[in-house]
Scaffold this active site. Sequence first.
Site: not given
Ligand code: NAD
Ligand code: TDX
Length: 350
Positions: A39, A41, A84, A126-128, A162, A166, A205-206, A218-219
């Site tokens: 999409k 986003t 997605a 996700t493991d969450e 979130y 999932k 971000r950092q 840091l949170y």
């Molecule tokens: P991201 O937010 O970077 O990307 C998500 C993508 O999905 C984007 O390209 C967005 O445009 C698309 N999207 C969102 N809503 C949509 C919709 N309605 N239709 C079509 N496309 C849509 O996410 P990510 O970090 O790449 O995560 C990808 C997948 O992996 C997710 O399912 C997430 O739950 C899972 N995951 C992520 C992590 C992590 O550490 N980031 C860990 C474990 C699992």
């Molecule tokens: O500015 C920050 N400071 C900080 O301390 C942010 C953005 C996060 N944090 C902490 C929160 C978490 O303990 O860092 C850790 C990681 O944060 P995120 O990057 O937001 O990840 P988290 O919430 O752990 O979730 C990520 O991993 C599992 C992905 O965003 C999810 O999509 C995935 O499912």
Amino acid sequence: MTDYKKIIVTGGAGFIGSNFVHYVYNNHPEVEKIYVLDKLTYAGNRANIEEILGERVELVVGDIADATLVDELASKVDAIVHYAAESHNDNSLKSQDEFIHTNFIGTYTLIQAARKYDLRFHHVSTDEVYGDLPYREDLPGHGEGEGEKFTDKTPYNPSSPYSSTKAASDLIVRAWVRSFGLKATISNCSNNYGPYQHIEKFIPRQITNILSGIRPKLYGDGKNVRDWIHTEDHSSGVWTILTKGKIGETYLIGADGEKNNKEVLELILAEMGQTADAYDHVTDRAGHDLRYAIDNTKLRTELGWSPVHTDFESGIKDTIKWYTEHENWWKAEKAAVEANYAKTQEVLKK
Ligand code: NAD
Ligand code: TDX
């Protein structure tokens, strides 16, 4: 080799999905066509796959909850790999509609189409979904690598909008396998890092804060533990499950990369020539999960997968280098992302 010559990758313009599209493009020439359904986003970016768009990789801009579009695409392929999602915990604490729409209704729309056309379906999760594990105050690093870890038998106990959406999506995939014979597998992966990750997430971000002259944030006390995996290892894990996994099974993907947030931030600071205290402690995330840890035995022993990028320090160095060299990929969004976080902090302090 694979039976899947034509596939849909949903969310293939996001961080992890685009890595998977590149992975398949580069390593599996037998896959003739990849439809990226995304999409676009705020988290999706055409630039993530721009260089491989063409005959073999086609970007279809659309919503996974659009049943007509999904049906049309599903009629042309052998498999769907579903990435997605609305993926950020902090966003899900502010507004929930998009999380229900994409993570739940979107997944429902896809599995109905996969069922209709008898497609192979892989659901990326996700493991969450398992909630969090306790950490041990008495151990250095608070027990990373010690004690209980998640397995595919761990009961679901999600904490945030979130992770609960999932979890809901995982459960309907499981039910569709049992009730309708959907040819699905599920993977639950730990925290990913690497290039192309949206700058709302912790590590980028950092890094981009430091590059922008902003102090990292840091949170809470920073003791929360995440189990880091390089996104390329996630991609190879998903490919392994898609091609060798047993229908109906859930596989956990992780690379034994537990670290607490403070340690990760201190590593980034050191690599970027900053002092160890050059950051701010900010108000903690509501409901902040303490520790995630993956037991990856099933994926390693049953399907023969193993991660390659296991040197976290070198992975972080490469990631810092990538953000340093790709300022044009993130710079335009930086001010808005930080303004959004500043607003969240104001609300949390009230
Ligand atoms: P991201 O937010 O970077 O990307 C998500 C993508 O999905 C984007 O390209 C967005 O445009 C698309 N999207 C969102 N809503 C949509 C919709 N309605 N239709 C079509 N496309 C849509 O996410 P990510 O970090 O790449 O995560 C990808 C997948 O992996 C997710 O399912 C997430 O739950 C899972 N995951 C992520 C992590 C992590 O550490 N980031 C860990 C474990 C699992
Ligand atoms: O500015 C920050 N400071 C900080 O301390 C942010 C953005 C996060 N944090 C902490 C929160 C978490 O303990 O860092 C850790 C990681 O944060 P995120 O990057 O937001 O990840 P988290 O919430 O752990 O979730 C990520 O991993 C599992 C992905 O965003 C999810 O999509 C995935 O499912």
